[in-house]
Write a protein that holds these residues in place. Structure first.
Motif, PDB file in Angstrom:
ATOM      1  N   ALA A  76       0.847  -1.188   0.000  1.00 36.19           N
ATOM      2  CA  ALA A  76       0.000   0.000   0.000  1.00 36.19           C
ATOM      3  C   ALA A  76       0.881   1.236   0.000  1.00 36.19           C
ATOM      4  CB  ALA A  76      -0.923   0.019   1.210  1.00 36.19           C
ATOM      5  N   SER A  77       0.369   2.301  -0.598  1.00 34.56           N
ATOM      6  CA  SER A  77       1.124   3.537  -0.717  1.00 34.56           C
ATOM      7  C   SER A  77       0.194   4.709  -0.443  1.00 34.56           C
ATOM      8  CB  SER A  77       1.713   3.648  -2.128  1.00 34.56           C
ATOM      9  OG  SER A  77       2.504   4.796  -2.273  1.00 34.56           O
ATOM     10  N   ILE A  78       0.759   5.797   0.115  1.00 40.15           N
ATOM     11  CA  ILE A  78      -0.049   6.973   0.436  1.00 40.15           C
ATOM     12  C   ILE A  78       0.730   8.231   0.062  1.00 40.15           C
ATOM     13  CG2 ILE A  78       0.770   7.032   2.841  1.00 40.15           C
ATOM     14  CD1 ILE A  78      -2.115   7.944   3.599  1.00 40.15           C
ATOM     15  N   SER A  79       0.032   9.197  -0.506  1.00 42.17           N
ATOM     16  CA  SER A  79       0.673  10.435  -0.925  1.00 42.17           C
ATOM     17  C   SER A  79       1.131  11.248   0.277  1.00 42.17           C
ATOM     18  CB  SER A  79      -0.293  11.248  -1.780  1.00 42.17           C
ATOM     19  OG  SER A  79      -1.441  11.583  -1.025  1.00 42.17           O
ATOM     20  N   SER A  80       1.907  12.278   0.007  1.00 40.82           N
ATOM     21  CA  SER A  80       2.517  13.056   1.084  1.00 40.82           C
ATOM     22  C   SER A  80       1.484  13.701   2.011  1.00 40.82           C
ATOM     23  CB  SER A  80       3.439  14.121   0.497  1.00 40.82           C
ATOM     24  OG  SER A  80       2.726  14.962  -0.395  1.00 40.82           O
ATOM     25  N   ALA A  81       0.368  14.158   1.441  1.00 36.27           N
ATOM     26  CA  ALA A  81      -0.668  14.790   2.249  1.00 36.27           C
ATOM     27  C   ALA A  81      -1.744  13.802   2.699  1.00 36.27           C
ATOM     28  CB  ALA A  81      -1.318  15.932   1.478  1.00 36.27           C
ATOM     29  N   GLY A  82      -1.651  12.586   2.190  1.00 35.41           N
ATOM     30  CA  GLY A  82      -2.598  11.559   2.599  1.00 35.41           C
ATOM     31  C   GLY A  82      -3.866  11.470   1.770  1.00 35.41           C
ATOM     32  N   GLY A  83      -3.957  12.281   0.731  1.00 33.35           N
ATOM     33  CA  GLY A  83      -5.186  12.313  -0.032  1.00 33.35           C
ATOM     34  C   GLY A  83      -5.326  11.246  -1.097  1.00 33.35           C
ATOM     35  N   SER A  84      -4.248  10.537  -1.385  1.00 29.92           N
ATOM     36  CA  SER A  84      -4.261   9.517  -2.428  1.00 29.92           C
ATOM     37  C   SER A  84      -3.617   8.248  -1.909  1.00 29.92           C
ATOM     38  CB  SER A  84      -3.495  10.020  -3.650  1.00 29.92           C
ATOM     39  OG  SER A  84      -3.376   9.010  -4.632  1.00 29.92           O
ATOM     40  N   THR A  85      -4.287   7.125  -2.124  1.00 31.06           N
ATOM     41  CA  THR A  85      -3.768   5.833  -1.682  1.00 31.06           C
ATOM     42  C   THR A  85      -3.848   4.815  -2.813  1.00 31.06           C
ATOM     43  OG1 THR A  85      -5.934   5.195  -0.824  1.00 31.06           O
ATOM     44  CG2 THR A  85      -4.395   6.204   0.735  1.00 31.06           C
ATOM     45  N   ASN A  86      -2.973   3.837  -2.751  1.00 30.72           N
ATOM     46  CA  ASN A  86      -2.969   2.729  -3.693  1.00 30.72           C
ATOM     47  C   ASN A  86      -2.746   1.435  -2.928  1.00 30.72           C
ATOM     48  OD1 ASN A  86      -3.035   4.060  -6.445  1.00 30.72           O
ATOM     49  ND2 ASN A  86      -1.283   5.088  -5.534  1.00 30.72           N
ATOM     50  N   TYR A  87      -3.348   0.359  -3.432  1.00 26.20           N
ATOM     51  CA  TYR A  87      -3.233  -0.930  -2.753  1.00 26.20           C
ATOM     52  C   TYR A  87      -2.953  -2.041  -3.767  1.00 26.20           C
ATOM     53  CZ  TYR A  87      -5.482   1.430   1.159  1.00 26.20           C
ATOM     54  OH  TYR A  87      -5.785   2.305   2.175  1.00 26.20           O
ATOM     55  N   ALA A  88      -2.230  -3.040  -3.306  1.00 27.62           N
ATOM     56  CA  ALA A  88      -2.106  -4.260  -4.092  1.00 27.62           C
ATOM     57  C   ALA A  88      -3.471  -4.940  -4.142  1.00 27.62           C
ATOM     58  CB  ALA A  88      -1.087  -5.195  -3.461  1.00 27.62           C
ATOM     59  N   ASP A  89      -3.765  -5.597  -5.246  1.00 28.80           N
ATOM     60  CA  ASP A  89      -5.059  -6.256  -5.382  1.00 28.80           C
ATOM     61  C   ASP A  89      -5.301  -7.265  -4.258  1.00 28.80           C
ATOM     62  OD1 ASP A  89      -5.034  -6.413  -9.038  1.00 28.80           O
ATOM     63  OD2 ASP A  89      -5.641  -4.827  -7.650  1.00 28.80           O
TER      64      ASP A  89
END
Length: 114
Positions: free
Chosen positions: A48-61
């Motif tokens: 999982a990944s999160i942008s610097s301000a926390g507004g965008s996230t990504n996850y492995a399926d």
């Protein structure tokens, strides 16, 4: 520059854990943060990944709908809430800053087993 993970442990299938990664030595709020994991005999993979301000996230399926990444920039900490854990989630979990720092923590072991 340092990242220190904590919160790992042994949990039964279906259980939950919350991992923490505390940063020091750099301006935490300027960097995207990512959790990775590496299981025995397997390559390290992004969880999982999160942008610097926390507004965008990504996850492995494989973890979508079960894991949630979040951050508290005032506390210089990124979290990984893991629910509905499965045996295949067993791995060492690492946090990492984005480039140009690209610093890794030492990892925390998560074991899902009955």
């Amino acid at each position: 520059v340092q990242l220190v993970e904590s919160g790992g442990g042994l949990v039964q299938p279906g259980g939950s854990l919350r991992l923490s990664c505390v940063a020091s030595g750099f301006t935490f709020r300027n960097y995207r943060m990512t959790w990775y994991r590496q299981a025995p005999g397997k390559e390290r993979e992004m969880v999982a990944s999160i942008s610097s301000a926390g507004g965008s996230t990504n996850y492995a399926d494989s973890v979508k709908g079960r894991f949630t990444i979040s951050r508290d920039n005032d506390k210089k900490t990124v979290y990984l809430q893991m629910n509905s854990l499965k045996p295949e989630d067993t791995a060492v979990y690492y946090c990492k800053t984005s480039a140009p720092l690209a610093v890794w923590g030492q990892g925390t072991q998560v074991t899902v087993s009955s």
